[in-house]
Motif scaffolding. Structure first.
Motif, PDB file in Angstrom:
ATOM      1  N   THR A 263       1.686   7.264   8.327  1.00 30.03           N
ATOM      2  CA  THR A 263       0.765   6.188   7.978  1.00 30.03           C
ATOM      3  C   THR A 263      -0.591   6.745   7.586  1.00 30.03           C
ATOM      4  OG1 THR A 263       1.868   4.688   9.532  1.00 30.03           O
ATOM      5  CG2 THR A 263      -0.316   4.058   8.783  1.00 30.03           C
ATOM      6  N   ALA A 264      -1.073   7.753   8.326  1.00 36.95           N
ATOM      7  CA  ALA A 264      -2.368   8.355   8.031  1.00 36.95           C
ATOM      8  C   ALA A 264      -2.369   9.017   6.654  1.00 36.95           C
ATOM      9  CB  ALA A 264      -2.726   9.369   9.105  1.00 36.95           C
ATOM     10  N   ILE A 265      -1.283   9.676   6.313  1.00 37.24           N
ATOM     11  CA  ILE A 265      -1.185  10.318   4.994  1.00 37.24           C
ATOM     12  C   ILE A 265      -1.227   9.256   3.892  1.00 37.24           C
ATOM     13  CG2 ILE A 265       0.309  11.645   3.460  1.00 37.24           C
ATOM     14  CD1 ILE A 265       1.347  13.098   5.992  1.00 37.24           C
ATOM     15  N   LEU A 266      -0.447   8.195   4.063  1.00 34.73           N
ATOM     16  CA  LEU A 266      -0.444   7.115   3.077  1.00 34.73           C
ATOM     17  C   LEU A 266      -1.805   6.448   2.992  1.00 34.73           C
ATOM     18  CD1 LEU A 266       1.162   5.455   1.059  1.00 34.73           C
ATOM     19  CD2 LEU A 266       1.985   4.029   2.960  1.00 34.73           C
ATOM     20  N   TYR A 267      -2.455   6.282   4.144  1.00 34.28           N
ATOM     21  CA  TYR A 267      -3.806   5.711   4.207  1.00 34.28           C
ATOM     22  C   TYR A 267      -4.780   6.531   3.363  1.00 34.28           C
ATOM     23  CZ  TYR A 267      -8.433   5.140   6.443  1.00 34.28           C
ATOM     24  OH  TYR A 267      -9.773   4.966   6.693  1.00 34.28           O
ATOM     25  N   SER A 268      -4.754   7.845   3.510  1.00 37.00           N
ATOM     26  CA  SER A 268      -5.677   8.707   2.766  1.00 37.00           C
ATOM     27  C   SER A 268      -5.361   8.708   1.278  1.00 37.00           C
ATOM     28  CB  SER A 268      -5.630  10.132   3.328  1.00 37.00           C
ATOM     29  OG  SER A 268      -4.320  10.678   3.248  1.00 37.00           O
ATOM     30  N   ILE A 269      -4.080   8.634   0.933  1.00 39.90           N
ATOM     31  CA  ILE A 269      -3.701   8.586  -0.491  1.00 39.90           C
ATOM     32  C   ILE A 269      -4.195   7.296  -1.132  1.00 39.90           C
ATOM     33  CG2 ILE A 269      -1.738   8.419  -2.085  1.00 39.90           C
ATOM     34  CD1 ILE A 269      -0.212  10.304  -0.211  1.00 39.90           C
ATOM     35  N   LEU A 270      -4.055   6.187  -0.427  1.00 42.86           N
ATOM     36  CA  LEU A 270      -4.523   4.909  -0.964  1.00 42.86           C
ATOM     37  C   LEU A 270      -6.042   4.896  -1.131  1.00 42.86           C
ATOM     38  CD1 LEU A 270      -2.267   2.355   0.970  1.00 42.86           C
ATOM     39  CD2 LEU A 270      -2.202   2.912  -1.473  1.00 42.86           C
ATOM     40  N   MET A 271      -6.757   5.548  -0.215  1.00 43.94           N
ATOM     41  CA  MET A 271      -8.207   5.662  -0.370  1.00 43.94           C
ATOM     42  C   MET A 271      -8.546   6.407  -1.656  1.00 43.94           C
ATOM     43  SD  MET A 271     -10.271   6.211   3.187  1.00 43.94           S
ATOM     44  CE  MET A 271      -9.508   7.775   3.615  1.00 43.94           C
ATOM     45  N   VAL A 273      -6.649   6.708  -4.395  1.00 41.67           N
ATOM     46  CA  VAL A 273      -6.288   5.876  -5.549  1.00 41.67           C
ATOM     47  C   VAL A 273      -7.361   4.818  -5.806  1.00 41.67           C
ATOM     48  CG1 VAL A 273      -4.628   4.188  -6.420  1.00 41.67           C
ATOM     49  CG2 VAL A 273      -3.812   6.261  -5.288  1.00 41.67           C
ATOM     50  N   ALA A 274      -7.815   4.156  -4.727  1.00 41.45           N
ATOM     51  CA  ALA A 274      -8.840   3.124  -4.864  1.00 41.45           C
ATOM     52  C   ALA A 274     -10.147   3.709  -5.375  1.00 41.45           C
ATOM     53  CB  ALA A 274      -9.062   2.426  -3.525  1.00 41.45           C
ATOM     54  N   ALA A 275     -10.503   4.881  -4.874  1.00 37.46           N
ATOM     55  CA  ALA A 275     -11.741   5.520  -5.316  1.00 37.46           C
ATOM     56  C   ALA A 275     -11.643   5.947  -6.780  1.00 37.46           C
ATOM     57  CB  ALA A 275     -12.052   6.722  -4.427  1.00 37.46           C
ATOM     58  N   LEU A 276     -10.464   6.388  -7.208  1.00 36.54           N
ATOM     59  CA  LEU A 276     -10.261   6.734  -8.613  1.00 36.54           C
ATOM     60  C   LEU A 276     -10.448   5.512  -9.502  1.00 36.54           C
ATOM     61  CD1 LEU A 276      -7.164   9.113  -8.377  1.00 36.54           C
ATOM     62  CD2 LEU A 276      -9.399   9.706  -9.346  1.00 36.54           C
ATOM     63  N   LEU A 277      -9.879   4.386  -9.099  1.00 37.15           N
ATOM     64  CA  LEU A 277     -10.050   3.146  -9.861  1.00 37.15           C
ATOM     65  C   LEU A 277     -11.517   2.730  -9.895  1.00 37.15           C
ATOM     66  CD1 LEU A 277      -6.983   1.089  -8.560  1.00 37.15           C
ATOM     67  CD2 LEU A 277      -7.256   2.118 -10.827  1.00 37.15           C
ATOM     68  N   SER A 278     -12.188   2.871  -8.754  1.00 40.22           N
ATOM     69  CA  SER A 278     -13.597   2.509  -8.675  1.00 40.22           C
ATOM     70  C   SER A 278     -14.439   3.391  -9.588  1.00 40.22           C
ATOM     71  CB  SER A 278     -14.086   2.638  -7.227  1.00 40.22           C
ATOM     72  OG  SER A 278     -15.460   2.362  -7.139  1.00 40.22           O
ATOM     73  N   CYS A 335      -9.562  -1.592  -0.125  1.00 40.17           N
ATOM     74  CA  CYS A 335     -10.740  -2.461  -0.265  1.00 40.17           C
ATOM     75  C   CYS A 335     -12.043  -1.704  -0.026  1.00 40.17           C
ATOM     76  CB  CYS A 335     -10.639  -3.639   0.705  1.00 40.17           C
ATOM     77  SG  CYS A 335      -9.259  -4.742   0.379  1.00 40.17           S
ATOM     78  N   PHE A 336     -12.057  -0.858   1.002  1.00 40.54           N
ATOM     79  CA  PHE A 336     -13.277  -0.131   1.330  1.00 40.54           C
ATOM     80  C   PHE A 336     -13.634   0.876   0.236  1.00 40.54           C
ATOM     81  CE2 PHE A 336     -15.435   3.550   3.210  1.00 40.54           C
ATOM     82  CZ  PHE A 336     -16.534   2.940   3.782  1.00 40.54           C
ATOM     83  N   LYS A 337     -12.677   1.685  -0.181  1.00 38.50           N
ATOM     84  CA  LYS A 337     -12.967   2.741  -1.155  1.00 38.50           C
ATOM     85  C   LYS A 337     -13.121   2.218  -2.574  1.00 38.50           C
ATOM     86  CE  LYS A 337     -13.693   6.566   0.892  1.00 38.50           C
ATOM     87  NZ  LYS A 337     -14.990   7.251   0.703  1.00 38.50           N
ATOM     88  N   PHE A 338     -12.788   0.960  -2.795  1.00 40.36           N
ATOM     89  CA  PHE A 338     -12.957   0.403  -4.131  1.00 40.36           C
ATOM     90  C   PHE A 338     -14.430   0.144  -4.448  1.00 40.36           C
ATOM     91  CE2 PHE A 338     -12.559  -2.847  -7.490  1.00 40.36           C
ATOM     92  CZ  PHE A 338     -11.687  -2.179  -8.326  1.00 40.36           C
ATOM     93  N   GLY A 339     -15.266   0.097  -3.430  1.00 40.05           N
ATOM     94  CA  GLY A 339     -16.674  -0.154  -3.698  1.00 40.05           C
ATOM     95  C   GLY A 339     -17.586   0.301  -2.591  1.00 40.05           C
ATOM     96  N   LEU A 340     -17.426  -0.258  -1.411  1.00 39.03           N
ATOM     97  CA  LEU A 340     -18.309   0.028  -0.286  1.00 39.03           C
ATOM     98  C   LEU A 340     -18.277   1.497   0.119  1.00 39.03           C
ATOM     99  CD1 LEU A 340     -20.260  -1.161   1.782  1.00 39.03           C
ATOM    100  CD2 LEU A 340     -18.293  -1.820   3.185  1.00 39.03           C
TER     101      LEU A 340
END
Length: 450
Positions: A263-271, A273-278, A335-340
């Protein structure tokens, strides 16, 4: 990598067969001493970034971090790890001020936000690496991985040009001209050189005093904005989750659905991806809309997790819904890494005047570190005394307040030069061209951007 190091490593060193014996007190200190080291590094950051340059400061941070990884890899007792964590905090204090300042000053205004966000994308790559490697190999092996990236940095950064803003501040226009030509890959940089010179001249009209950070209108506005945004980042639960994601998932009972390591690995990957989109949208959609939308959605995600934890704490059977913590953590990452989790760092590098940028950025870093220490402490105290759900209710409320603050107080810096941002912060109309500034004959003595 150092930021998220405790999440996968602490469960490892708490095992009975670990060569490093730790207590619960050690666990808390291993998290906080990194932040304390960062806070202690504020003074050295102030001295190095303007005295030795942005690039040199980045190299100093790399050397400090390299020594920290070596100490961790060969540590025979927990005291060596304490020293290493403190050193890595010192390095982070330099890196998280020098690197954003450097990027903001060398980048073209059209892609400044995109390039600035890449600093924090690299941090997320480091989180993914440490989450993916540390639980499955020895501490020495994971430390060697950390060292390898720093060696590459030390071999490549010396060949990069220094900031032309820094050269102008040091009265070396010839070096600034060559630097800008190298950065823009063209000989014709005269217009931008004039703009940089005007910006630095306007901001060096008055003698710098530390009190200017508070007394000057522009820097005071910037300080208030960055204080709130840095508090918001930490009291949305960022450091708490990043440093404790494995134990949080285990406490919620989500480990039965999916292992905390996976879960932690997937969590970091999603962060990431979101930051890349941001980073791809920040120069198109703008800073404010990403920051506001991220704050609202992050608040709702944390609220869902808090409600689940509250129900579990009060004896409700939540076993059929133990997927909710996993969903919440994953949604939080996006949600967090997409902006905040990205935009405040970009704004910090943009809103301070050039000759107060080092002091302003360092102050922002100090507030960030203090907020992180406070958030971790508040989390631990509320968790132990009132239940794990209570701090997450607090984090959700802070996110909603951040959205309101963003709408009414955060400026939109998209597509503006650093000079135009200072004009805007000063309440002046932003001109379309640098020549317009000259035509209006702005009185430098009354120009309050320092």
């Amino acid at each position: 990598m150092q930021y998220a190091w405790t999440a996968p490593i602490i469960p490892t060193i708490q095992r009975s067969n670990s060569t490093l014996q730790v207590t619960n007190t050690d666990v808390i200190w291993l998290e906080n001493i990194y932040m304390i080291g960062g806070f202690a590094g504020i003074l050295s950051t102030i001295l190095t970034i303007d005295r030795f340059g942005r690039k040199t400061s980045i190299l100093i941070g790399a050397v400090q971090n390299l020594v920290a990884w070596i100490l961790i890899g060969f540590a025979s007792s927990i005291e060596y790890v304490y020293v290493a964590r403190f050193l890595s905090g010192l390095a982070a204090s330099v890196d998280f001020v020098a690197a954003p300042t450097y990027v903001a000053e060398i980048a073209d205004k059209k892609i400044r936000g995109f390039l600035g966000s890449w600093i924090y994308l690299k941090m997320l790559v480091g989180v993914i690496i440490i989450y993916s490697v540390a639980p499955f190999v020895s501490i020495l092996a994971s430390s060697a991985v950390g060292c390898s990236f720093l060696i590459i940095e030390l071999l490549t950064v010396p060949f990069m040009p220094e900031s032309p803003y820094y050269y102008i501040m040091k009265n070396n226009p010839e070096a600034a001209h060559k630097s800008l030509q190298q950065l823009r890959s063209t000989e014709d940089v005269q217009d931008e050189m004039e703009e940089i010179a005007i910006t630095v001249k306007m901001q060096q009209t008055k003698k710098i005093r530390y009190t200017d950070l508070v007394m000057n209108e522009n820097s005071r506005k910037a300080l208030v904005i960055m204080t709130v945004l840095n508090l918001a980042q930490q009291f949305s639960g960022y450091s708490v989750i990043l440093m404790n994601v494995h134990s949080i998932l285990d406490d919620t009972g989500a480990g039965s659905s999916l292992s905390s390591n996976n879960t932690a690995i997937l969590y970091s990957i999603l962060m990431l991806v979101a930051a890349l989109l941001s980073s791809g949208l920040v120069d198109k959609a703008g800073r404010k809309i990403l920051l506001g939308a991220s704050s609202v959605t992050t608040g709702f995600v944390i609220l869902i997790l808090a409600i689940y934890l509250a129900l579990k704490n009060y004896g409700t059977d939540v076993e059929p819904y133990n997927w909710i913590p996993i969903f919440s953590v994953m949604a939080y990452a996006i949600c967090f890494k997409f902006g905040l989790g990205v935009v405040p760092f970009l704004i910090a590098a943009e809103v301070y005047p050039t000759n107060l940028k080092a002091l302003g950025m360092t102050s922002a870093e100090g507030i960030y570190l203090i907020s992180s220490i406070l958030s971790i402490y508040v989390y631990q105290v509320l968790k132990e005394n009132y239940g794990i759900h209570v701090p997450f209710f607090l984090f959700a409320i802070c996110c909603f307040f951040t959205a309101i603050f963003t709408v009414f107080f955060v400026p939109e810096t998209k597509g503006k030069t650093l000079n135009e941002i200072q004009l805007m912060m000063n309440g002046n109309k932003v001109p379309n061209k640098v020549s317009d500034v000259e035509k209006k004959r702005i009185d430098l003595e009354n120009f309050n951007t320092i």
